[in-house]
Write a protein that holds these residues in place. Sequence first.
Motif, PDB file in Angstrom:
ATOM      1  N   VAL A   8       0.837  -1.201   0.000  1.00  0.00           N
ATOM      2  CA  VAL A   8       0.000   0.000   0.000  1.00  0.00           C
ATOM      3  C   VAL A   8       0.869   1.247   0.000  1.00  0.00           C
ATOM      4  N   LEU A   9       1.933   1.240   0.820  1.00  0.00           N
ATOM      5  CA  LEU A   9       2.824   2.395   0.848  1.00  0.00           C
ATOM      6  C   LEU A   9       3.523   2.593  -0.491  1.00  0.00           C
ATOM      7  N   SER A  10       3.916   1.508  -1.135  1.00  0.00           N
ATOM      8  CA  SER A  10       4.535   1.607  -2.462  1.00  0.00           C
ATOM      9  C   SER A  10       3.561   2.188  -3.477  1.00  0.00           C
ATOM     10  N   LEU A  11       2.319   1.745  -3.419  1.00  0.00           N
ATOM     11  CA  LEU A  11       1.302   2.256  -4.332  1.00  0.00           C
ATOM     12  C   LEU A  11       1.063   3.747  -4.109  1.00  0.00           C
ATOM     13  N   LEU A  12       0.929   4.153  -2.852  1.00  0.00           N
ATOM     14  CA  LEU A  12       0.696   5.565  -2.552  1.00  0.00           C
ATOM     15  C   LEU A  12       1.898   6.429  -2.940  1.00  0.00           C
ATOM     16  N   THR A  13       3.102   5.909  -2.742  1.00  0.00           N
ATOM     17  CA  THR A  13       4.297   6.637  -3.148  1.00  0.00           C
ATOM     18  C   THR A  13       4.337   6.821  -4.656  1.00  0.00           C
ATOM     19  N   VAL A  15       1.773   6.869  -6.742  1.00  0.00           N
ATOM     20  CA  VAL A  15       0.726   7.820  -7.134  1.00  0.00           C
ATOM     21  C   VAL A  15       1.166   9.249  -6.804  1.00  0.00           C
ATOM     22  N   ALA A  16       1.800   9.431  -5.633  1.00  0.00           N
ATOM     23  CA  ALA A  16       2.267  10.769  -5.258  1.00  0.00           C
ATOM     24  C   ALA A  16       3.328  11.273  -6.221  1.00  0.00           C
ATOM     25  N   LEU A  17       4.269  10.414  -6.602  1.00  0.00           N
ATOM     26  CA  LEU A  17       5.295  10.822  -7.564  1.00  0.00           C
ATOM     27  C   LEU A  17       4.694  11.134  -8.930  1.00  0.00           C
ATOM     28  N   PHE A  18       3.708  10.354  -9.344  1.00  0.00           N
ATOM     29  CA  PHE A  18       3.030  10.603 -10.613  1.00  0.00           C
ATOM     30  C   PHE A  18       2.346  11.966 -10.606  1.00  0.00           C
ATOM     31  N   LEU A  19       1.618  12.257  -9.540  1.00  0.00           N
ATOM     32  CA  LEU A  19       0.916  13.540  -9.454  1.00  0.00           C
ATOM     33  C   LEU A  19       1.889  14.707  -9.372  1.00  0.00           C
ATOM     34  N   PHE A  20       2.994  14.526  -8.647  1.00  0.00           N
ATOM     35  CA  PHE A  20       4.013  15.576  -8.577  1.00  0.00           C
ATOM     36  C   PHE A  20       4.607  15.827  -9.966  1.00  0.00           C
ATOM     37  N   GLY A  21       4.890  14.757 -10.706  1.00  0.00           N
ATOM     38  CA  GLY A  21       5.431  14.906 -12.049  1.00  0.00           C
ATOM     39  C   GLY A  21       4.458  15.600 -12.986  1.00  0.00           C
ATOM     40  N   MET A  22       3.194  15.251 -12.889  1.00  0.00           N
ATOM     41  CA  MET A  22       2.184  15.901 -13.732  1.00  0.00           C
ATOM     42  C   MET A  22       2.079  17.383 -13.413  1.00  0.00           C
ATOM     43  N   SER A  23       2.138  17.722 -12.146  1.00  0.00           N
ATOM     44  CA  SER A  23       2.076  19.122 -11.738  1.00  0.00           C
ATOM     45  C   SER A  23       3.295  19.893 -12.240  1.00  0.00           C
ATOM     46  N   SER A  24       4.467  19.287 -12.111  1.00  0.00           N
ATOM     47  CA  SER A  24       5.697  19.934 -12.576  1.00  0.00           C
ATOM     48  C   SER A  24       5.675  20.144 -14.086  1.00  0.00           C
ATOM     49  N   MET A  25       5.233  19.145 -14.818  1.00  0.00           N
ATOM     50  CA  MET A  25       5.162  19.261 -16.271  1.00  0.00           C
ATOM     51  C   MET A  25       4.149  20.318 -16.683  1.00  0.00           C
ATOM     52  N   SER A  26       3.042  20.378 -15.970  1.00  0.00           N
ATOM     53  CA  SER A  26       2.025  21.381 -16.274  1.00  0.00           C
ATOM     54  C   SER A  26       2.568  22.789 -16.078  1.00  0.00           C
ATOM     55  N   ASP A  27       3.269  22.994 -14.968  1.00  0.00           N
ATOM     56  CA  ASP A  27       3.865  24.314 -14.711  1.00  0.00           C
ATOM     57  C   ASP A  27       4.899  24.661 -15.776  1.00  0.00           C
ATOM     58  N   GLY A  28       5.722  23.686 -16.152  1.00  0.00           N
ATOM     59  CA  GLY A  28       6.731  23.919 -17.178  1.00  0.00           C
ATOM     60  C   GLY A  28       6.119  24.259 -18.526  1.00  0.00           C
ATOM     61  N   LEU A  29       5.057  23.556 -18.888  1.00  0.00           N
ATOM     62  CA  LEU A  29       4.395  23.830 -20.168  1.00  0.00           C
ATOM     63  C   LEU A  29       3.747  25.216 -20.170  1.00  0.00           C
ATOM     64  N   LYS A  30       3.215  25.614 -19.044  1.00  0.00           N
ATOM     65  CA  LYS A  30       2.628  26.960 -18.955  1.00  0.00           C
ATOM     66  C   LYS A  30       3.699  28.030 -19.150  1.00  0.00           C
ATOM     67  N   LYS A  31       4.867  27.813 -18.537  1.00  0.00           N
ATOM     68  CA  LYS A  31       5.955  28.781 -18.690  1.00  0.00           C
ATOM     69  C   LYS A  31       6.437  28.846 -20.136  1.00  0.00           C
ATOM     70  N   VAL A  32       6.551  27.695 -20.788  1.00  0.00           N
ATOM     71  CA  VAL A  32       6.997  27.670 -22.182  1.00  0.00           C
ATOM     72  C   VAL A  32       5.951  28.318 -23.077  1.00  0.00           C
TER      73      VAL A  32
END
Length: 63
Positions: A8-13, A15-32
Amino acid sequence: MDENVSMVLSLLTGVALFLFGMSSMSDGLKKVAIWGSCNPGFVCILCEIGEKAGSGIACWCSS
């Protein structure tokens, strides 16, 4: 029980990394996108290079 907690902890980790990556990519695309509206020529050059690199990598992997 310990194995279930670990899974369960591996799964939650993951998912958290996936969401963090999506957020980072979204911010980067907005800046570009904002920066690209001021200098569209540079963004077009980057897209062409990326397209060629992606095609080359796909051909190399499939051979």
